[in-house]
Design a protein around this motif. Structure first.
Motif, short mmCIF file in Angstrom:
data_model
loop_
_atom_site.label_atom_id
_atom_site.label_comp_id
_atom_site.label_asym_id
_atom_site.label_seq_id
_atom_site.Cartn_x
_atom_site.Cartn_y
_atom_site.Cartn_z
N SER A 89 -3.73 16.03 4.67
CA SER A 89 -3.08 14.85 5.21
C SER A 89 -2.57 13.81 3.92
CB SER A 89 -4.17 13.80 5.94
OG SER A 89 -4.38 14.62 6.94
N ILE A 90 -3.34 13.71 2.79
CA ILE A 90 -3.03 13.16 1.73
C ILE A 90 -1.79 13.29 1.27
CG2 ILE A 90 -3.64 12.27 -0.39
CD1 ILE A 90 -6.82 12.19 0.36
N VAL B 17 -9.87 7.19 1.53
CA VAL B 17 -10.16 8.40 2.46
C VAL B 17 -11.45 8.83 1.90
CG1 VAL B 17 -9.37 10.72 3.07
CG2 VAL B 17 -7.72 8.86 2.51
N VAL C 118 -5.16 6.56 -4.42
CA VAL C 118 -5.70 7.16 -3.28
C VAL C 118 -7.19 7.44 -3.50
CG1 VAL C 118 -6.04 8.69 -1.30
CG2 VAL C 118 -3.79 7.94 -2.30
N GLY D 264 5.39 13.91 1.56
CA GLY D 264 6.29 14.31 2.48
C GLY D 264 6.94 13.09 3.09
N ARG E 25 14.23 12.75 12.59
CA ARG E 25 13.48 12.50 11.24
C ARG E 25 12.77 10.92 11.45
NH1 ARG E 25 10.82 14.33 7.00
NH2 ARG E 25 11.06 13.25 5.32
N ASN F 84 0.87 -1.22 0.08
CA ASN F 84 0.14 0.04 -0.11
C ASN F 84 0.87 1.17 -0.04
OD1 ASN F 84 -1.84 -2.24 1.38
ND2 ASN F 84 -3.13 -0.59 0.70
N SER G 221 -5.24 3.31 -0.69
CA SER G 221 -5.57 4.02 0.48
C SER G 221 -6.98 4.41 0.08
CB SER G 221 -4.74 5.01 0.84
OG SER G 221 -5.21 5.85 1.77
N ALA H 74 -8.38 16.59 5.36
CA ALA H 74 -8.13 15.01 4.69
C ALA H 74 -7.08 15.34 3.48
CB ALA H 74 -9.41 14.84 4.23
N THR I 256 -6.25 8.83 8.95
CA THR I 256 -6.85 9.45 7.82
C THR I 256 -7.17 8.39 6.91
OG1 THR I 256 -5.03 11.21 7.80
CG2 THR I 256 -6.36 10.89 5.63
N ASN I 257 -6.73 7.45 6.70
CA ASN I 257 -7.02 6.20 6.05
C ASN I 257 -8.12 5.52 6.51
OD1 ASN I 257 -6.51 4.48 3.54
ND2 ASN I 257 -5.99 2.92 5.23
N GLN I 258 -9.11 4.95 5.74
CA GLN I 258 -10.28 4.18 6.16
C GLN I 258 -9.78 2.70 5.91
OE1 GLN I 258 -13.35 6.04 6.28
NE2 GLN I 258 -14.75 4.31 6.06
N TYR J 115 -1.38 8.91 9.36
CA TYR J 115 -1.95 8.72 8.23
C TYR J 115 -2.87 7.40 8.30
CZ TYR J 115 -3.30 8.46 3.12
OH TYR J 115 -4.10 8.42 2.18
N TRP J 116 -2.11 6.34 8.54
CA TRP J 116 -2.67 5.08 8.28
C TRP J 116 -3.65 4.76 9.54
CZ3 TRP J 116 -2.93 2.51 3.82
CH2 TRP J 116 -2.06 2.99 2.93
N PHE K 226 1.21 13.09 3.43
CA PHE K 226 1.89 11.78 3.61
C PHE K 226 2.72 11.13 2.50
CE2 PHE K 226 2.94 7.63 5.07
CZ PHE K 226 2.54 6.72 4.26
N TRP K 227 1.87 11.39 1.37
CA TRP K 227 2.51 10.76 0.14
C TRP K 227 3.62 11.57 -0.58
CZ3 TRP K 227 1.21 5.81 -1.24
CH2 TRP K 227 0.25 5.27 -0.54
#
Lengths: 400, 160, 142
Positions: free
Chosen positions: C129-130, C114, C91, C136, B127, B116, C112, C126, B142-144, B138-139, C133-134
């Motif tokens: 965040s996407i 969302v 996503v 950064g 860092r 994923n 993912s 949201a 945010t992620n469902q 995120y996981w 993460f992806w």
């Protein structure tokens, strides 16, 4: 007007089928009935074919049958009646009959038997047979109507729930756009247009946001029971724990003290029960008075039910409002006084009634409230009956 | 916590320092209640396929996310990933490769096999913490996640 | 990794696409956002056919589900079944909260999923965040 000498439909007119091969016997039976006030119109037959033919074409109030005819046994009429799906009472009118045979005939479906040398009893027997038949048919009709009503209600409820769900679900999307962009307008153009514009945009935002809240609440309300609850054995102590955990911040901020007695394990839907307790506790916190809120939760066995109570020391409820508060979107205060859409208690009521219980409140203004609700200890039964009603509707819809 | 209870994060990491750092970073942010650690590829397979020492686990309660290192003893990370994503019972579990490898081939292979996501572990301590925190956020938030269990799915549908 | 992140945004609702692009464009990392409105255009873009012959391959696909002509699930299935495209992170970003949709998308290989929040502030968060993460923290294939 119905009375002792009337047939099933109420008139004194008696339509009889007499299965008898000796014509004079038939005449004596008819005479006996007329003598006691019946208006008799009779067809006399003596063979199986003619019995079938008559029964197929004419509605009789009763049948008088000889036990044995040359080509036919009177009791065979019972079989024919069943085949034709007829409810007509049949009385055996016969010569000597042993009591064992008589009992056997009654068991097989004859309504009564009258001996030919005791024909004085015939009118009484006929009268009784007619009364019994009328009662039986009335009861069947009432049950049929009840079943239809239940099905209709189930269908109506189903439709309503579908409607509420679809309406609120599909309305959310365009509303989201309105809410988002009015908010953006407010944020990005504040101070750039005139004061009136700012105010108007403010009203639009408020309206949109409030409608979003209402829709969400309506969706939540319509969801109760929509997804086929799973009623399993749940420990209510765990449920209350979860509800309290969901309200951690509010409880902590207001310094709420929650006490509870040990709660039982019952058959119910876990998620709905968490919602139930959570809504009641949240209300108790929201409608607090000036003192530190104290909430106590307890349960006791009350016959076939478990009786629960959630008590608080909050602002209380006036007697004239005690029923009102359970209505959806019904509020007792302005939004400035207390936030919310007035859906929490409506959801509680729906959940409790869904499980076969009742909910009500005992309260005095200024002296706190105690919300009481019952759950049948064997709540599993209630869930089954509701499912049966739904299945009935589903089966019938499939057949259409 | 037993291996049967519902696990938020399955951490597959054999390096003790990295393990320590990752757990610390995750716990610090209160991102997960239940973090379960396995130290090699075989244990990871057993956990996710409910076999071996984890016979009592159920396919109905997979972890919300798997943080998977590539360099593992017994069975390497790519192999674990492949088995996971090939099997319909486990292919929906989100797997995030969390590795120190900078090899382009590892990166491409991972995404090709259905990872994923792929996150590189930096050398720098701060860092590293930052990366774990944001990955966790995120996981877990945010992620469902996919709901395997029909009862869970029904419940989620009922949630306001 | 190139310095400008390329994102293919597939959304048939211009209001949502607008909001999403805005957030992506205002991130601290430079991003180039291409928006298409239906599934067929999305695939043309990815295959660089038709009017998209000059398109550059995106680093990330943000994909709505309910699209005209070819819906998001079909696009997802095709992308993940294509050896040329399957490594592209996808996503799913959709209003659908349906657990069935979520399960199906993961089965099809979505990276993912969302849900689009109803509240404006949460919507922005949201998308942020996407992007965060992806671009950064995750490493993406070139």
């Amino acid at each position: 007007m119905t009375g002792p000498l009337t047939n099933v439909s109420g008139s004194g007119h008696l339509r009889l089928l007499i299965i008898e091969d000796v014509p004079s016997d038939a005449e004596i039976e008819i005479a006996e009935l007329r003598h006691k006030g019946f208006e008799v119109a009779a067809d006399v037959v003596d063979s199986e074919d003619s019995v079938r033919e008559r029964l197929a074409h004419t509605k009789y109030d009763a049948i008088l049958a000889d036990y044995s005819l040359p080509s036919f046994r009177g009791m065979e009429t019972i079989g024919i009646l069943r085949q034709l799906n007829l409810d007509t009472p049949m009385i055996l009118v016969t010569g000597a009959l042993s009591s064992e045979t008589a009992v056997e005939c009654l068991k097989q479906g004859a309504t009564d038997y009258v001996l030919k040398d005791h024909l004085a009893r015939l009118p009484v027997a006929v009268r009784r047979a007619l009364d019994e038949t009328r009662l039986r048919q009335e009861r069947a009709r009432a049950q049929q109507q009840l079943a239809e009503k239940v099905e209709e209600l189930a269908r109506s409820n189903c439709d309503l729930e579908q409607f509420a769900y679809v309406a609120s679900h599909d309305l959310q999307e365009p509303l989201r756009m309105v809410a988002a962009y009015t908010q953006l307008l407010a944020e990005r153009y504040r101070g750039k247009l005139d004061e009136t514009a700012d105010r108007y945009i403010g009203y639009a935002v408020e309206g949109a946001t409030r409608m979003q809240g209402l829709l969400e609440d309506l969706l939540a309300f319509s969801r109760v029971g929509r997804n086929g609850d799973s009623h399993v054995l749940i420990d209510l102590n765990v449920v209350v724990e979860e509800a309290i955990k969901n309200l951690t911040i509010a409880l902590r901020d207001q310094g709420v003290i929650v006490t509870r007695n040990p709660l039982p394990t019952i058959h119910a839907d876990h998620f709905q029960l968490v919602q139930l307790f959570q809504n009641l506790i949240a209300n108790a916190v929201k409608f607090r008075g000036k003192v530190i809120p104290r909430i106590s939760i307890s349960a006791e066995r009350d016959g076939e039910d478990w009786a629960f109570s959630v008590s608080d020391n909050g602002i209380g409820i006036a007697p004239e409002h005690k029923d009102l508060i359970f209505k959806i979107f019904q509020r007792l205060h302005t939004r400035a006084e207390y936030p919310g859409n007035g859906v929490g208690l409506a959801i509680c009521k729906k959940i409790v009634e869904h499980h076969g219980g009742r909910i009500w409140v005992e309260s005095e203004l200024g002296r706190g409230s105690t919300f009481r609700f019952t759950f049948p200890a064997a709540a599993a039964d209630r869930a089954d009956k509701k499912e049966q009603a739904h299945e009935l509707y589903a089966q019938n819809s499939a057949g259409r | 916590m037993t291996a049967n209870s519902s696990v938020d994060i399955l951490l597959v990491e054999d390096n003790p320092d990295d393990l320590e750092l990752t757990l610390h970073a995750l716990r610090r942010e209160h991102l997960a209640n239940n973090i379960f650690t396995v130290r090699d590829g075989e244990e990871a397979i057993d956990f996710l396929f409910c076999s071996g020492n984890f016979k009592d686990r159920s396919f109905d309660h997979p972890p919300r996310v798997v943080l998977l290192d590539l360099k593992l003893p017994k069975l390497n990370g790519l192999e674990v990933l492949k088995r996971l994503k090939d099997d319909p019972r486990t292919r929906s579990v989100p797997v995030v490769i969390l590795t120190s490898s900078k090899e382009e081939s590892d990166l491409v292979a991972s995404y090709n096999l259905g990872a994923n996501s792929y996150v590189q572990k930096p050398v720098d301590f701060d860092r590293f913490r930052d990366i774990v925190k944001n990955t966790g956020l995120y996981w877990m938030v945010t992620n469902q996640r996919p709901l395997a269990n029909p009862a869970q799915a029904a419940k989620a549908a009922g949630k306001p | 990794m190139s310095s400008t992140h390329r994102i293919l945004l597939v959304d048939d609702n211009p209001a949502d696409a607008n909001l999403t692009s805005e957030v992506l464009a205002t991130s601290e990392r430079p991003a180039q956002v291409n928006t298409v409105e239906d599934g067929e255009q999305a695939l043309q873009f990815l295959h660089r056919t038709g009017k998209y012959a000059e398109a550059t391959r995106p680093d990330l696909i943000i994909l709505d589900l309910n699209l005209p002509r070819k819906d998001g699930r079909a696009v997802l299935a095709e992308v993940k079944a294509d050896p040329e495209l399957n490594e592209l992170p996808v996503v799913i970003f959709t209003t659908s909260h349906s657990p069935r949709d979520v399960a199906r998308c993961y089965e099809l290989g979505a990276n993912s999923y969302v849900s689009k929040p109803g509240n404006l502030g949460q919507f922005f968060s949201a998308v942020r965040s996407i992007e965060n993460f992806w671009f950064g923290f995750a490493s993406l294939p070139n």
